[in-house]
Write a protein that holds these residues in place. Structure first.
Motif, PDB file in Angstrom:
ATOM      1  N   ARG A 191       3.885   1.752  -1.732  1.00 45.72           N
ATOM      2  CA  ARG A 191       3.213   2.983  -2.146  1.00 45.72           C
ATOM      3  C   ARG A 191       2.027   2.681  -3.056  1.00 45.72           C
ATOM      4  O   ARG A 191       2.108   1.798  -3.922  1.00 45.72           O
ATOM      5  N   ARG A 192       0.958   3.438  -2.866  1.00 45.31           N
ATOM      6  CA  ARG A 192      -0.185   3.347  -3.773  1.00 45.31           C
ATOM      7  C   ARG A 192      -0.301   4.680  -4.510  1.00 45.31           C
ATOM      8  O   ARG A 192      -0.546   5.720  -3.888  1.00 45.31           O
ATOM      9  N   TYR A 193      -0.124   4.626  -5.808  1.00 49.62           N
ATOM     10  CA  TYR A 193      -0.175   5.831  -6.637  1.00 49.62           C
ATOM     11  C   TYR A 193      -1.594   6.054  -7.152  1.00 49.62           C
ATOM     12  O   TYR A 193      -2.293   5.114  -7.548  1.00 49.62           O
ATOM     13  N   THR A 240       9.746   0.207  -7.537  1.00 50.28           N
ATOM     14  CA  THR A 240       9.524  -0.982  -8.369  1.00 50.28           C
ATOM     15  C   THR A 240       8.083  -1.431  -8.241  1.00 50.28           C
ATOM     16  O   THR A 240       7.556  -1.550  -7.130  1.00 50.28           O
ATOM     17  N   LYS A 241       7.460  -1.700  -9.363  1.00 45.62           N
ATOM     18  CA  LYS A 241       6.067  -2.149  -9.364  1.00 45.62           C
ATOM     19  C   LYS A 241       5.968  -3.545  -8.766  1.00 45.62           C
ATOM     20  O   LYS A 241       6.831  -4.401  -8.985  1.00 45.62           O
ATOM     21  N   ILE A 242       4.928  -3.779  -7.988  1.00 46.45           N
ATOM     22  CA  ILE A 242       4.737  -5.085  -7.359  1.00 46.45           C
ATOM     23  C   ILE A 242       3.363  -5.620  -7.724  1.00 46.45           C
ATOM     24  O   ILE A 242       2.377  -4.876  -7.807  1.00 46.45           O
ATOM     25  N   THR A 243       3.303  -6.913  -7.983  1.00 43.84           N
ATOM     26  CA  THR A 243       2.045  -7.579  -8.296  1.00 43.84           C
ATOM     27  C   THR A 243       1.887  -8.782  -7.387  1.00 43.84           C
ATOM     28  O   THR A 243       2.829  -9.181  -6.691  1.00 43.84           O
ATOM     29  N   ASN A 244       0.704  -9.367  -7.389  1.00 45.70           N
ATOM     30  CA  ASN A 244       0.432 -10.488  -6.512  1.00 45.70           C
ATOM     31  C   ASN A 244       1.356 -11.662  -6.820  1.00 45.70           C
ATOM     32  O   ASN A 244       1.508 -12.073  -7.961  1.00 45.70           O
ATOM     33  N   GLY A 245       1.990 -12.187  -5.769  1.00 48.53           N
ATOM     34  CA  GLY A 245       2.872 -13.332  -5.932  1.00 48.53           C
ATOM     35  C   GLY A 245       4.279 -12.981  -6.374  1.00 48.53           C
ATOM     36  O   GLY A 245       5.146 -13.850  -6.431  1.00 48.53           O
ATOM     37  N   LYS A 246       4.533 -11.715  -6.682  1.00 50.10           N
ATOM     38  CA  LYS A 246       5.857 -11.324  -7.161  1.00 50.10           C
ATOM     39  C   LYS A 246       6.773 -10.986  -5.996  1.00 50.10           C
ATOM     40  O   LYS A 246       6.370 -10.334  -5.037  1.00 50.10           O
ATOM     41  N   ILE A 247       8.015 -11.434  -6.085  1.00 53.22           N
ATOM     42  CA  ILE A 247       9.045 -11.081  -5.114  1.00 53.22           C
ATOM     43  C   ILE A 247       9.926 -10.011  -5.743  1.00 53.22           C
ATOM     44  O   ILE A 247      10.481 -10.205  -6.830  1.00 53.22           O
ATOM     45  N   TYR A 258       0.488  -0.259  -7.270  1.00 56.23           N
ATOM     46  CA  TYR A 258       1.312  -0.415  -6.077  1.00 56.23           C
ATOM     47  C   TYR A 258       2.779  -0.589  -6.457  1.00 56.23           C
ATOM     48  O   TYR A 258       3.115  -1.375  -7.348  1.00 56.23           O
ATOM     49  N   TYR A 259       3.632   0.173  -5.762  1.00 51.63           N
ATOM     50  CA  TYR A 259       5.072   0.133  -6.008  1.00 51.63           C
ATOM     51  C   TYR A 259       5.794   0.030  -4.670  1.00 51.63           C
ATOM     52  O   TYR A 259       5.288   0.467  -3.635  1.00 51.63           O
ATOM     53  N   VAL A 260       7.003  -0.529  -4.712  1.00 47.46           N
ATOM     54  CA  VAL A 260       7.830  -0.652  -3.517  1.00 47.46           C
ATOM     55  C   VAL A 260       9.052   0.237  -3.665  1.00 47.46           C
ATOM     56  O   VAL A 260       9.731   0.213  -4.693  1.00 47.46           O
ATOM     57  N   SER A 261       9.318   1.029  -2.647  1.00 49.74           N
ATOM     58  CA  SER A 261      10.520   1.862  -2.609  1.00 49.74           C
ATOM     59  C   SER A 261      11.364   1.455  -1.410  1.00 49.74           C
ATOM     60  O   SER A 261      10.878   0.800  -0.486  1.00 49.74           O
ATOM     61  N   VAL A 262      12.628   1.844  -1.416  1.00 49.74           N
ATOM     62  CA  VAL A 262      13.526   1.497  -0.331  1.00 49.74           C
ATOM     63  C   VAL A 262      14.281   2.738   0.114  1.00 49.74           C
ATOM     64  O   VAL A 262      14.620   3.602  -0.699  1.00 49.74           O
ATOM     65  N   ALA A 263      14.517   2.868   1.408  1.00 50.93           N
ATOM     66  CA  ALA A 263      15.266   3.987   1.972  1.00 50.93           C
ATOM     67  C   ALA A 263      16.258   3.441   2.987  1.00 50.93           C
ATOM     68  O   ALA A 263      16.054   2.372   3.574  1.00 50.93           O
TER      69      ALA A 263
END
Length: 587
Positions: free
Chosen positions: A399-401, A365-372, A339-344
């Motif tokens: 996003r889920r790759y 940016t990759k996101i994990t549990n508890g991460k901001i 799972y990654y986070v993108s911004v537009a």
């Protein structure tokens, strides 16, 4: 508009989710479009789903409706219904744009909400009528203006307007006339049909009995058809036609142009769904929660939520500060490492994406549990003035790759999205100076002024510019807690545990920007507090005066305090340790 329409329509989405494609097509045939736009393609409930299924579209719509207030929803449906007859005025258009911005949807999506409301009115109408009522109404209309059987499926605008006028007249007649007169005429008509020696009831008799003007003689033919049913059915028909809304009058006027069996099939499914979900019952609201997204489609995938909103104003070609941040919301087992986070960057007026206007957002940016995830290098390369004074906002996509994003950057699906608050992009930092201090939260007073160092004292902080955002914080000296937002001028919390002494209380609406003003609170040493001291309630009320903001602190040292003007159920606040906040609202 009936109270609770928004809640009912959220539940109604579950009904739509259980209908077949042929039923949706039948509903589409009853949807109206603005009459002043001329010839255009027929409207449909969901004109474009962007590759999503109806279930996905309904789930997203339920989220939007949950986010809207009742007033916003009522205004949206009112103006949508109004523009079916005439163009909206400038103030009405401005109000719709305001709601669109608040709900974070486009104007086209607002029209979708209006069409769903139209379909709900059809659902109410068909569910309240009996099968034979559909036949009777259609026969009543065509008894005055017969249909040309060769063009049954073509809607004649002039004929449909005539049908609409007839139904309006019948509604008025049913509303002003006692039901006993209709039942009497029904018996007379029934007897004349059974007895061949008795003459049939004339049109003049119907007009005289019901006190109908001679210029409206044509209503007698329609009423003869409507009265040719049993007593119970007629009573139900009269009562229901008395209550129909303007949109429903238009829908009834379309009956002669529709396939009779398709309408009956849709009606049967509507009635079944109304019984299943217990619509139109007095106690229905007590048996159903407003949120029915789980009945539509409860995704098992994680979601993201904004932790820190971007500022209201930022300078173009400079890093947006404070930087916006998001976090994962959901069960940790949902994250599998892909799972990654993108911004537009989006325009707020139409939510169109502007990829060339944004720097610093090229790589997810990759996101994990508890991460901001904090986006520290976002730069907007144009000003709002250059783009016609438009406001901008950020859209964060989870996003889920399915494979390595470095190797296959386009091999992903978007499982969750969230929009930021609007941002005005300025050309120079000097434009911020006049409003920077004014926009910060201000603290004016705190009640009570002291409490034990063990914490847990219920505290109310008064001031202004408090923001209803997950990022809001209170700071007791160096101890930060999250308060409960009550209004733009009131915050509530439980005092944290703190060493004895006097501290300053400050407020922050976003990271690293604290209020300039503060209030003083004293943490008392519990060893010096005499628990056996007796203070009368009268003396206590003299010590703790009533605030001009409507708060009664005469019971501050109890576990609750009273907020005047609220119902009892909502005025008692929790008294356990720690800050409390309701996250049911969408941001």
């Amino acid at each position: 508009m009936n109270e609770g329409y928004r809640k009912d329509i959220i539940r109604y989405l579950s009904v739509l989710n259980n209908l077949g494609g042929c039923h949706i097509d039948t509903i589409n045939g009853f949807l109206q479009k603005p009459s002043y736009i001329g010839a255009s393609p027929p409207v449909s409930l969901f004109p474009s789903s962007d590759g999503k299924s109806i279930g996905d579209a309904l789930y997203q719509l339920s989220i939007v409706l949950e986010r809207m207030t009742d007033n916003e929803f009522d205004d949206t449906t009112f103006y949508h219904s109004k523009q079916l007859k005439s163009p909206l005025g400038p103030e009405e258009v401005r109000r719709l744009n305001e709601i669109s911005l608040s709900a974070k949807v486009t104007q086209d999506y607002m029209n979708t909400i209006g069409r769903v409301f139209q379909s709900y009115q059809l659902f109410e109408l068909l569910s309240s009528l009996e099968e034979q009522h559909i036949t009777l109404i259609s026969k009543a209309l065509t008894s005055i203006f017969p249909m040309d059987q060769s063009i049954t499926n073509d809607i004649s605008t002039s004929k449909q307007k005539n049908y609409q006028g007839i139904i309006e007249k019948i509604k008025q007649l049913f509303s002003r006339t006692k039901i006993e007169l209709f039942l009497h005429l029904r018996e007379e008509i029934e007897e004349s049909q059974k007895n061949p020696h008795k003459s049939s009831i004339s049109q003049a008799t119907i007009l005289d009995t019901l006190d109908i003007k001679s210029s409206e003689y044509y209503l007698a033919s329609a009423l003869r058809q409507l009265l040719s049913t049993d007593e119970n059915s007629l009573t139900t028909l009269v009562n229901e036609l008395r209550k129909i809304q303007p949109l429903q009058i238009t829908q009834l006027s379309l009956l002669p142009f529709k396939d009779f069996y398709q309408i009956l099939d849709l009606q049967a499914n509507f009635i079944q769904m109304a019984n299943t979900y217990q619509f139109f019952k007095e106690d229905s609201n007590s048996q159903f929660n407003i949120s029915t997204a789980s009945e539509i489609k409860m995704p098992s995938t994680p979601e993201i939520k904004i932790v820190d909103q971007p500022p209201d104003k930022a300078i173009y070609k400079r890093n947006v500060k404070p930087a916006p941040s998001v976090s994962f919301q959901g069960d940790s087992k949902d994250l599998d490492g892909n799972y990654y986070v993108s911004v537009a960057l989006l325009r707020c007026n139409d939510f169109s994406e502007e990829p060339t206007f944004l720097n610093g957002a090229s790589k997810p940016t990759k996101i994990t549990n508890g991460k901001i995830v904090t986006f520290k290098k976002l730069k907007v390369m144009v000003t709002s003035h250059q783009q016609g004074e438009t406001l901008f906002c950020f859209r964060f996509d989870l996003r889920r790759y399915s494979s390595d994003p470095e190797t296959n950057p386009n091999d992903f699906e978007i499982v969750s999205s969230v929009h930021s608050s609007p941002i005005s992009i300025l050309s120079h930092s000097t434009q911020l100076k006049s409003t920077a201090i004014a926009d910060l939260p201000k603290v004016t007073e705190v009640f009570p002024l002291s409490g034990p160092s063990t914490g847990g004292t219920r505290i109310c902080l008064l001031g202004s510019n408090f923001a209803d955002t997950p990022a809001i914080r209170l700071k007791f000296g160096n101890v930060e807690i999250q308060p409960e937002f009550f209004s733009g001028g009131t915050l509530v919390c439980n005092a944290p545990e703190h060493p004895p002494g006097t501290v300053q209380i400050k407020v922050s609406n976003c990271q690293n920007q604290w209020s300039v003003t503060s209030a003083t609170f004293t943490f008392e040493d519990t060893n010096t507090i005499n628990p056996s001291s007796n203070i009368s309630s009268d003396a206590l009320s003299n010590i703790l005066p009533e605030s001009v903001f409507g708060l009664d602190f005469s019971k501050t040292f109890d576990t609750n305090f009273i907020i005047k003007g609220l119902e009892t159920a909502s005025s008692t606040l929790p008294s356990s340790n720690g800050a409390h906040r309701n996250y049911s609202k969408q941001y």
